[in-house]
Design a protein around this motif. Structure first.
Motif, PDB file in Angstrom:
ATOM      1  N   LEU A 262       0.821  -1.209   0.000  1.00  0.00           N
ATOM      2  CA  LEU A 262       0.000   0.000   0.000  1.00  0.00           C
ATOM      3  C   LEU A 262       0.857   1.262   0.000  1.00  0.00           C
ATOM      4  CD1 LEU A 262      -2.572  -1.221   2.663  1.00  0.00           C
ATOM      5  CD2 LEU A 262      -2.894  -1.136   0.182  1.00  0.00           C
ATOM      6  N   ARG A 263       0.255   2.351  -0.420  1.00  0.00           N
ATOM      7  CA  ARG A 263       0.941   3.639  -0.463  1.00  0.00           C
ATOM      8  C   ARG A 263       1.020   4.240   0.946  1.00  0.00           C
ATOM      9  NH1 ARG A 263       1.103   5.115  -5.835  1.00  0.00           N
ATOM     10  NH2 ARG A 263      -0.308   3.894  -7.157  1.00  0.00           N
ATOM     11  N   GLU A 264       2.116   4.853   1.235  1.00  0.00           N
ATOM     12  CA  GLU A 264       2.293   5.473   2.546  1.00  0.00           C
ATOM     13  C   GLU A 264       1.589   6.832   2.581  1.00  0.00           C
ATOM     14  OE1 GLU A 264       5.927   6.502   5.700  1.00  0.00           O
ATOM     15  OE2 GLU A 264       6.362   5.708   3.687  1.00  0.00           O
ATOM     16  N   GLY A 265       0.917   7.114   3.687  1.00  0.00           N
ATOM     17  CA  GLY A 265       0.344   8.425   3.914  1.00  0.00           C
ATOM     18  C   GLY A 265      -1.059   8.637   3.386  1.00  0.00           C
ATOM     19  N   VAL A 266      -1.676   7.639   2.758  1.00  0.00           N
ATOM     20  CA  VAL A 266      -3.040   7.793   2.243  1.00  0.00           C
ATOM     21  C   VAL A 266      -4.027   7.685   3.400  1.00  0.00           C
ATOM     22  CG1 VAL A 266      -4.788   6.896   0.667  1.00  0.00           C
ATOM     23  CG2 VAL A 266      -2.368   6.827   0.013  1.00  0.00           C
ATOM     24  N   LYS A 267      -5.032   8.569   3.408  1.00  0.00           N
ATOM     25  CA  LYS A 267      -5.995   8.568   4.505  1.00  0.00           C
ATOM     26  C   LYS A 267      -7.432   8.511   3.983  1.00  0.00           C
ATOM     27  CE  LYS A 267      -3.071  11.069   7.786  1.00  0.00           C
ATOM     28  NZ  LYS A 267      -2.969  12.241   8.700  1.00  0.00           N
ATOM     29  N   PHE A 268      -8.295   7.944   4.810  1.00  0.00           N
ATOM     30  CA  PHE A 268      -9.724   7.975   4.534  1.00  0.00           C
ATOM     31  C   PHE A 268     -10.249   9.388   4.785  1.00  0.00           C
ATOM     32  CE2 PHE A 268      -9.084   3.442   5.697  1.00  0.00           C
ATOM     33  CZ  PHE A 268      -9.582   2.858   4.534  1.00  0.00           C
ATOM     34  N   HIS A 269     -11.477   9.623   4.386  1.00  0.00           N
ATOM     35  CA  HIS A 269     -12.073  10.951   4.537  1.00  0.00           C
ATOM     36  C   HIS A 269     -12.205  11.382   5.995  1.00  0.00           C
ATOM     37  CE1 HIS A 269     -14.150   9.976   0.437  1.00  0.00           C
ATOM     38  NE2 HIS A 269     -12.919  10.413   0.261  1.00  0.00           N
ATOM     39  N   ASP A 270     -12.218  10.417   6.916  1.00  0.00           N
ATOM     40  CA  ASP A 270     -12.305  10.775   8.338  1.00  0.00           C
ATOM     41  C   ASP A 270     -10.932  10.937   8.982  1.00  0.00           C
ATOM     42  OD1 ASP A 270     -11.446   8.159   8.470  1.00  0.00           O
ATOM     43  OD2 ASP A 270     -13.117   7.435   9.698  1.00  0.00           O
ATOM     44  N   GLY A 271      -9.858  10.871   8.173  1.00  0.00           N
ATOM     45  CA  GLY A 271      -8.507  11.101   8.674  1.00  0.00           C
ATOM     46  C   GLY A 271      -7.781   9.864   9.143  1.00  0.00           C
ATOM     47  N   THR A 272      -8.427   8.703   9.157  1.00  0.00           N
ATOM     48  CA  THR A 272      -7.760   7.467   9.575  1.00  0.00           C
ATOM     49  C   THR A 272      -6.946   6.903   8.415  1.00  0.00           C
ATOM     50  OG1 THR A 272      -9.744   6.188   9.042  1.00  0.00           O
ATOM     51  CG2 THR A 272      -9.492   6.944  11.318  1.00  0.00           C
ATOM     52  N   PRO A 273      -5.884   6.142   8.722  1.00  0.00           N
ATOM     53  CA  PRO A 273      -4.982   5.694   7.655  1.00  0.00           C
ATOM     54  C   PRO A 273      -5.533   4.530   6.840  1.00  0.00           C
ATOM     55  CG  PRO A 273      -4.240   4.843   9.767  1.00  0.00           C
ATOM     56  CD  PRO A 273      -5.372   5.773  10.073  1.00  0.00           C
ATOM     57  N   VAL A 274      -5.217   4.540   5.548  1.00  0.00           N
ATOM     58  CA  VAL A 274      -5.469   3.384   4.685  1.00  0.00           C
ATOM     59  C   VAL A 274      -4.265   2.459   4.856  1.00  0.00           C
ATOM     60  CG1 VAL A 274      -5.869   2.581   2.347  1.00  0.00           C
ATOM     61  CG2 VAL A 274      -6.783   4.793   3.072  1.00  0.00           C
ATOM     62  N   ASP A 275      -4.384   1.528   5.802  1.00  0.00           N
ATOM     63  CA  ASP A 275      -3.243   0.666   6.126  1.00  0.00           C
ATOM     64  C   ASP A 275      -3.596  -0.802   5.915  1.00  0.00           C
ATOM     65  OD1 ASP A 275      -4.903   0.077   8.275  1.00  0.00           O
ATOM     66  OD2 ASP A 275      -3.693   1.162   9.745  1.00  0.00           O
ATOM     67  N   GLY A 276      -2.629  -1.669   6.210  1.00  0.00           N
ATOM     68  CA  GLY A 276      -2.810  -3.094   5.993  1.00  0.00           C
ATOM     69  C   GLY A 276      -3.981  -3.661   6.761  1.00  0.00           C
ATOM     70  N   SER A 277      -4.172  -3.202   7.973  1.00  0.00           N
ATOM     71  CA  SER A 277      -5.271  -3.690   8.795  1.00  0.00           C
ATOM     72  C   SER A 277      -6.620  -3.335   8.179  1.00  0.00           C
ATOM     73  CB  SER A 277      -5.162  -3.094  10.199  1.00  0.00           C
ATOM     74  OG  SER A 277      -6.272  -3.457  10.993  1.00  0.00           O
ATOM     75  N   ALA A 278      -6.771  -2.095   7.716  1.00  0.00           N
ATOM     76  CA  ALA A 278      -8.042  -1.667   7.119  1.00  0.00           C
ATOM     77  C   ALA A 278      -8.324  -2.420   5.831  1.00  0.00           C
ATOM     78  CB  ALA A 278      -8.011  -0.167   6.860  1.00  0.00           C
TER      79      ALA A 278
END
Length: 550
Positions: A130-146
C-alpha cells in the motif's frame, strides 16, 4: 516473489500478460459552450469499437464547478460489500472509494490505491503493498489492517463473496502490506480488485450498521448528501492523495431511469452528462450537434440467462427450443435502431475467447417447434415459463417481442418485471426461470469468471453469481486453465473451449451486443482519462477525478 511497480512509461502487473488491443471507453468530452472549437463525429474504429464527437484538443483542465450526472438507476446502498451495484452504483461508488487496482491503456489490471502487487512463482500467494500516507475521509490511515478487514468482509459478503471464492486467507502482514493465499493458481488476481471487491471503506464505516447510507472512503470526493430516488451529492476531497485531483468541487448524481427523460434533462440543462444503452437515445445524441459523446460498440451482451436448476430449463431440450425460436435478426432490426450488433457468446470480436465458431444454435422455428413437442411428450407438461425483466419502459417492447417469438414455437410465456436492484437479487438467488439481462463486456474474461464457474453455484434460494447455475467439468477445466496461465494464446484457446461448452448446453440465449454511450453538453471535459476502460465496464477504470468544467 515477483513484484509489479510503477515505471515512468507504464505501470504493469507482473503475470498479467494480455494481448487485448481493445481501447475501452467510459465517457464523452466536449468544449466550452462559448468555444468555437470544431468537433465532428468520428467513425467507429473497427478494432476498438469506439466512436466519438469531441474536440481534438480539450485544453488545460480547470478546477472548480459542479457537475450534474444522470444515472440509469437508483442504488440500494453505498456500501460496496452489500450494495446491489449495477453500473450506476459503480459510478457513484468510484467517486467516493478508491479501488486497489485499475486498468492501464491495454486493459491490464495495475496498482491504483495499492502501490504494487507481487506474487509467488506458482501464483498461489499474492502480496499487496500500500501507499504510505493515504488517509480515509475521516482522517484514519489506509493501512494493511483496514485493507485486510475490507477484503475479509468481501470474502463473506452476499454480493462479492463469489468473486473471492478461490481466495483462501487474507492477512495484514505489515503496516502497509496484505498477503493473500489462493486455492488455485491465479495469474491475474489484481483483476478482482478493479471493481466492487477492490473498493476500500474506512473502518468507521464498516463499524456502522447504516454505513451504506453515509459512506466513508479515500476517493476523490467525500459523501455529502443522499436523498433517495432524487440525488447523491459528493464534494471535493481537498486532501486527496493524487496531487491536483479532483478538478470539480461537486458532483450531483441524479437517477433518471427512463433514457428518454435523461436525454431531455441533458438537452434542457437540468443535467450536464448522462449514460445510456438505449438505441433510440443513442441515435438522437449522434444527431445533436450541441452534444459531445463517446460510444463503445463492443460492450455488454443482451441475453436471457436460464435457470438450469428449475423447470422447465433444467431440461436441455427446453433450452434448445428457446434458442432456436429466438430470431436474433428480427430482434436487432426491430429494436436496435442501427446500434445493436449480433452476439454469439459472451466475448466480443478482438477479446480473448472470441470465435465465430462458438457453437451457438441459429434461428430455426421448425426445429424449435419440434423440440417443444419432444419436451411436452417426454415430461407430460406444456413448455411454459415466466420472463423476469426490469420495470422500465425501454424493456417492455423487447420483452413483448420475445414473448411473441417464443409463443410462435408453441411455448406459453408470462411477462414479469421488477425494479433493477430487485431483479438482480431474484436472479442471483435463482428465484426466476428466464430473465432479461445485460452483462459481461469486461476486458479480461477472468474478470467475469464467477458468472460462469460452478464454484459459485448454489441451490435455488442461495447466492449464485453464476446466474444460470449451469456447470460442467469441461467448462470448469477451461476456466481454470484461463485463470492459471499468463500466455495469451493458451488463455484464448481455453476461453474459446469454455464458450463452446457453454453454448452446447445453452444456459444463455444470446440476443445482441449493445453500444454504451456517455453524452454531455459542451462544458464537460476529461472523459478521455477513461478510454482504457469500456463504458460497459466503467467500473474497472477510476476516472471521475479527471472530469472538469470549462
Amino acid at each position: 516473489m515477483l513484484r509489479a511497480t510503477p515505471s515512468p512509461s507504464r505501470v504493469t502487473t507482473v503475470g498479467a500478460v494480455l494481448l487485448l488491443a481493445i481501447a475501452l471507453l467510459a465517457a464523452a468530452c466536449g468544449s466550452s459552450g462559448a468555444s468555437t472549437t470544431e468537433t465532428k463525429a468520428d467513425p467507429v474504429d473497427a478494432a476498438s469499437g469506439i466512436s466519438t464527437n469531441i474536440p481534438a484538443d480539450e485544453g488545460t483542465p480547470k478546477d472548480g464547478g459542479s457537475l450534474a450526472w444522470g444515472l440509469e438507476a437508483e442504488t440500494d446502498s453505498l456500501n460496496p460489500a452489500t450494495g446491489r451495484w449495477a453500473i450506476s452504483g459503480h459510478m457513484v461508488g468510484s467517486s467516493i472509494f478508491d479501488s486497489l487496482a485499475t486498468l492501464d491503456a491495454d486493459g491490464n489490471a495495475v496498482p491504483y490505491l495499492a502501490e504494487s502487487f507481487e506474487h509467488s512463482d506458482d501464483f498461489l500467494t499474492w502480496t499487496i503493498h500500500l501507499r504510505e500516507g493515504v488517509k480515509f475521509h475521516d482522517g484514519t490511515p489506509v493501512d494493511g489492517s483496514a485493507v485486510a478487514r475490507n477484503l475479509n468482509i468481501y470474502q463473506e459478503a452476499l454480493i462479492t463473496g463469489a468473486a473471492m471464492k478461490q481466495v483462501g486467507t487474507i492477512v495484514a502482514t505489515g503496516p502497509l502490506t496484505v498477503t493473500i493465499s489462493t486455492l488455485q493458481p491465479w495469474g491475474d488476481l489484481p483483476n478482482v480488485f478493479v471493481a466492487q471487491a477492490g473498493y476500500i471503506a474506512a473502518p468507521a464505516m464498516l463499524d456502522d450498521p447504516f454505513g451504506g447510507d453515509h459512506p466513508i472512503g479515500s476517493g476523490p470526493f467525500t459523501f455529502h448528501e443522499w436523498v433517495k430516488d432524487d440525488h447523491v451529492t459528493v464534494v471535493k476531497n481537498a486532501n486527496y492523495w493524487q496531487a491536483g485531483l479532483p478538478h470539480l468541487d461537486q458532483i450531483r448524481w441524479v437517477p433518471i431511469p427512463d433514457s428518454d427523460d435523461r436525454l431531455a434533462a441533458l438537452e434542457n440543462g437540468s443535467i450536464n452528462a448522462m449514460d445510456t444503452v438505449t438505441p433510440q437515445t443513442i441515435t438522437s445524441v449522434r444527431a445533436n450537434p450541441d452534444l459531445s459523446y463517446v460510444e463503445y460498440s463492443n460492450g455488454e451482451e443482451l441475453h436471457i440467462p436460464l435457470n438450469t436448476m428449475a423447470p422447465p430449463f433444467d431440461n436441455l431440450k427446453a433450452r434448445q427450443a428457446l434458442a432456436y425460436a429466438t430470431d436474433q435478426a428480427v430482434y436487432i432490426n426491430t429494436l436496435g435502431d442501427g446500434v445493436y450488433t449480433p452476439a454469439n457468446g459472451m466475448f466480443a470480436p478482438g477479446q480473448l475467447g472470441y470465435t465465430e465458431d462458438s457453437g451457438y444454435p441459429s434461428y430455426d422455428l421448425e426445429k424449435a417447434k419440434q423440440l417443444v413437442q419432444e419436451y411436452e411428450t417426454e415430461t407430460g407438461k406444456p413448455l411454459e415459463f415466466s420472463l423476469l425483466a426490469v420495470s422500465e419502459v425501454q424493456y417492455a417492447q423487447a420483452d413483448q417481442l420475445l414473448q411473441q417469438m417464443w409463443e410462435q414455437a408453441g411455448m406459453k410465456v408470462t411477462l414479469d418485471s421488477k425494479a433493477q436492484a430487485d431483479q438482480i437479487i431474484s436472479v442471483i438467488l435463482g428465484q426466476y426461470q428466464a430473465a432479461d439481462f445485460r452483462l459481461f463486456g469486461q476486458p479480461d474474461p477472468d474478470s467475469d469468471f464467477y458468472w460462469w464457474s460452478s464454484g459459485t453455484v448454489a441451490p435455488v434460494g442461495g447466492v449464485s453469481l453464476n446466474m444460470t447455475r449451469f456447470s460442467s467439468p469441461q467448462a470448469d477445466a477451461a476456466l481454470a486453465q484461463g485463470r492459471a496461465n499468463t500466455d495469451s494464446d493458451t488463455r484464448n484457446e481455453a476461453y474459446q473451449n469454455f464458450e463452446r461448452e457453454w453454448n452446447a448446453n445453452v444456459p444463455s440465449i444470446w440476443l445482441a451486443r449493445t453500444d454504451w454511450m456517455i453524452a454531455s453538453d459542451r462544458s464537460v471535459h476529461g472523459y478521455t482519462a477513461a478510454t482504457n476502460g469500456s463504458i460497459a465496464s466503467v467500473i474497472p477504470k477510476t476516472w471521475i477525478a479527471n472530469l472538469w468544467i470549462g
